[in-house]
Design a protein around this motif. Structure first.
Motif, PDB file in Angstrom:
ATOM      1  N   ASN A 124       0.852  -1.185   0.000  1.00 56.42           N
ATOM      2  CA  ASN A 124       0.000   0.000   0.000  1.00 56.42           C
ATOM      3  C   ASN A 124       0.890   1.237   0.000  1.00 56.42           C
ATOM      4  N   TYR A 324     -12.895  -2.525  -2.160  1.00 54.18           N
ATOM      5  CA  TYR A 324     -11.758  -3.385  -2.533  1.00 54.18           C
ATOM      6  C   TYR A 324     -12.194  -4.379  -3.622  1.00 54.18           C
ATOM      7  N   ASP A 328     -10.944  -4.917  -7.539  1.00 52.38           N
ATOM      8  CA  ASP A 328     -10.391  -6.179  -8.024  1.00 52.38           C
ATOM      9  C   ASP A 328     -11.148  -6.680  -9.249  1.00 52.38           C
TER      10      ASP A 328
HETATM   11  N1  ARG Z   1      -2.987  -4.155  -0.907  1.00 54.23           N
HETATM   12  C1  ARG Z   1      -3.555  -5.340  -0.363  1.00 54.23           C
HETATM   13  C2  ARG Z   1      -3.131  -5.491   1.103  1.00 54.23           C
HETATM   14  O1  ARG Z   1      -2.181  -4.899   1.556  1.00 54.23           O
HETATM   15  C3  ARG Z   1      -3.155  -6.577  -1.116  1.00 54.23           C
HETATM   16  C4  ARG Z   1      -3.572  -6.638  -2.554  1.00 54.23           C
HETATM   17  C5  ARG Z   1      -3.670  -8.052  -3.053  1.00 54.23           C
HETATM   18  N2  ARG Z   1      -4.063  -8.159  -4.435  1.00 54.23           N
HETATM   19  C6  ARG Z   1      -5.327  -8.021  -4.883  1.00 54.23           C
HETATM   20  N3  ARG Z   1      -5.550  -8.063  -6.179  1.00 54.23           N
HETATM   21  N4  ARG Z   1      -6.330  -7.861  -4.068  1.00 54.23           N
HETATM   22  O2  ARG Z   1      -3.760  -6.286   1.803  1.00 54.23           O
END
Ligand code: ARG
Length: 588
Positions: A124, A324, A328
């Motif tokens: 992130n 989220y 995705d």
């Molecule tokens: N940014 C997310 C985290 O820190 C993980 C992302 C994983 N990939 C996805 N396509 N959702 O938990």
């Protein structure tokens, strides 16, 4: 190349047929009594019922047919009807010879390469990397390399978390500290400065401060949400700040991942698909897939066969905000349109398992992917400390990735400088390489879904099932090969010879398992298979090494054969560690 077990089975099948039995019975496996034999066949036991005959009689008849076999040196039928097998030295040598001549050591390439996208890393932006992101990077990188080695076209995408509330938090905190920044002047119409109004270390301090404040102060949180909204609706100054946050963070992330020997083909993120979300949502509505539920927009994804409840996949919250999931799904849509992959592999903590079930089902149901597109989620376990709880700093805080690597580098340096007369500089370089093997092997040698204990003492040990032990073995081989060259030997001209003793033959048999192991590592998406193989291989090599005086051998032809075997062992070990994402130093 065919797998060695298949070749051996073929020979056995012919014998079963020649003796009047079904060829199917001739399946050969590795011996589970290595003290007695190398391989075994239990086909006579299975055939007894079918042919109404004592198994030992069948076994004897089959053994009889293998008297002059080119493959088997020894076939013994033992009560009650097993076939214990040893293969000919020449057969193994020829197999290894063919491996040596093949660019992939005998691994069969697919008839048609697949296009595979691996989604891993997932840091992130502006939040510091922590150990939770370490596993995703380590396992994902290895999976990417394994799929590529297996002959497929692979694209690795980091999928940055770059569009959430964290951005609004940073902007809010920045405004509190520097209200006069031009980015906050609504009437400003000129060009924004090229230089960011913060450094990476400031940024790393701003986010946790803002995050803590927002948890205590509702007003502050509301401001941060407002800032997030303004950013997402395209307010110029906020977009300019976002660009700064991105460039400063991404430069830092690149440095961090480079230290881990992890590298992404795509640096895309959640922000990249925001524009296509409205269209996607519209299609889901029009298609009749999405419906309203308590003001929110959802797609039902439960199936009759479910044993656990699978809640609907939420597409929009009641305030119209996306989630989220939404991002995705839009990313899947974008990937299908831009790359049309046959397979998508995601790496995250296994706590996101249900989440991915929902997302994948939703993507299928709404036709974002083709029916034949494979969607795979690899959920990994937690990296725990010695107390069995998620890994923490000494003070009990969340361990940051950089700190963790620093600690293990220092421990490795201490060990390396202690027993070697190396310059400080070389020792530092070497420790970095070896420390990386310790971290990665420590992780990858476990089945990904399992939790494991991050044990610096054990991981950095030169003995046992560790990365440093594997590297130590490679370095040992390299050193022998170098001395051989110094003595005037020619590596290129050395040819493999039939094994002359048991430990040499064991080493050769270990090597011969390479293509079968790689095939399994690819099919099961399982880097731990490679670890298990190289650990066995390193052990087999070291046993051979301790029993054999290679450099002082008088018989030059014999010596050259050993040298060729060493070179092949080294090449395979180095290929394998590259697939795990680390490398070996010249000395250690
Ligand atoms: N940014 C997310 C985290 O820190 C993980 C992302 C994983 N990939 C996805 N396509 N959702 O938990």
């Amino acid at each position: 190349m065919q797998k060695i077990l298949d070749l051996i089975s073929e020979e056995m099948k012919k014998a079963f047929e020649a003796a009047g039995y079904s060829a199917d019975l001739g399946k050969v496996t590795l011996s589970n009594r290595p003290d007695l034999c190398e391989y075994q066949c239990n086909g006579a036991m299975a055939g007894a019922k079918q042919y109404h005959k004592a198994p030992i009689m069948i076994a004897n008849e089959v053994a009889e047919k293998l008297q002059n076999s080119e493959v088997f040196a020894e076939v013994s039928a033992v009560a009650p009807g097993f076939l214990n097998l040893k293969v000919k030295e020449q057969f193994v040598r020829e197999y290894l010879q063919a491996m040596r001549e093949d660019a992939k050591f005998g691994l069969q390439m697919p008839e048609k390469a697949k296009k595979i996208m691996v989604d891993y890393g997932g840091p992130n932006v502006a939040k510091p990397l922590h150990v939770g992101h370490l596993r995703s990077a380590i396992i994902g990188e290895s999976i990417k390399r394994i799929c590529r080695y297996a002959g497929h076209e692979v694209i690795g995408d980091i999928h940055l978390g770059d569009w959430g509330l964290q951005m609004g938090l940073i902007i809010t905190e920045l405004q509190k500290r520097q209200p006069d920044l031009v980015y906050f002047d609504e009437n400003f119409a000129g060009e924004y400065p090229e230089e960011a109004p913060f450094t990476i270390s400031e940024l790393e301090e701003i986010y946790p401060t803002a995050s803590a404040k927002s948890k205590e102060d509702a007003q502050y949180k509301a401001e941060a949400m407002e800032a997030t909204f303004k950013l997402q609706s395209g307010v110029r100054g906020y977009r300019a700040l976002w660009d700064h946050i991105m460039s400063v963070s991404v430069a830092d992330l690149k440095k961090n991942y480079a230290n881990l020997n992890v590298d992404f083909d795509l640096w895309k993120g959640e922000s990249d698909v925001q524009d296509i979300i409205p269209g996607m949502v519209e299609d889901m509505k029009k298609g009749g897939y999405a419906h309203e539920s308590d003001g929110a927009l959802v797609v039902d994804v439960k199936e009759e066969t479910d044993t656990k409840e699978v809640p609907p996949c939420m597409i929009l919250k009641s305030d119209g905000a996306s989630l989220y999931n939404t991002t995705d799904l839009a990313t899947i849509m974008d990937r299908m349109e831009s790359y049309n992959p046959d397979k998508l592999i995601y790496l995250t903590d296994k706590r996101q398992e249900l989440y991915f079930v929902q997302v994948f089902r939703c993507a299928r149901k709404t036709g974002l992917v083709k029916p034949e597109t494979e969607l795979v989620h690899i959920g990994f376990g937690t990296m725990n400390g010695k107390d069995g709880k998620p890994f923490k700093t000494r003070e009990g805080g969340v361990m940051r990735l950089e700190m963790l690597l620093k600690e293990i580098n220092e421990e490795m340096y201490r060990k390396i400088i202690e027993n070697k007369s190396m310059s400080e500089e070389e020792a530092k370089e070497t420790s970095k390489i070896v420390a990386l093997s310790a971290v990665k092997y420590g992780d990858l040698s476990n089945q990904a879904s399992k939790d494991y204990i991050f044990d610096i003492d054990r991981f950095t040990s030169f003995e046992g099932d560790t990365g440093p032990y594997i590297l130590y073995t490679i370095v040992r081989i390299k050193s022998i090969l170098n001395k051989y060259k110094e003595q005037g030997g020619n590596l290129e001209q050395s040819a493999l010879k039939d094994a002359v003793n048991a430990s040499e033959k064991s080493l050769m048999l270990e090597i011969s398992k390479f293509n079968a192991m790689m095939e399994a590592a690819y099919e099961e998406i399982a880097p731990h298979r490679i670890c298990a193989y190289i650990y066995d291989l390193a052990n087999a090599f070291n046993r051979f090494y301790h029993e054999t005086k290679i450099l002082t051998e008088e018989d030059k032809e014999k010596q050259a054969g050993w040298i060729a075997l060493l070179a092949l062992t080294r090449d395979i070990l180095e290929t394998c560690i590259d697939l795990l994402g680390f490398s070996a130093p010249e000395r250690m």
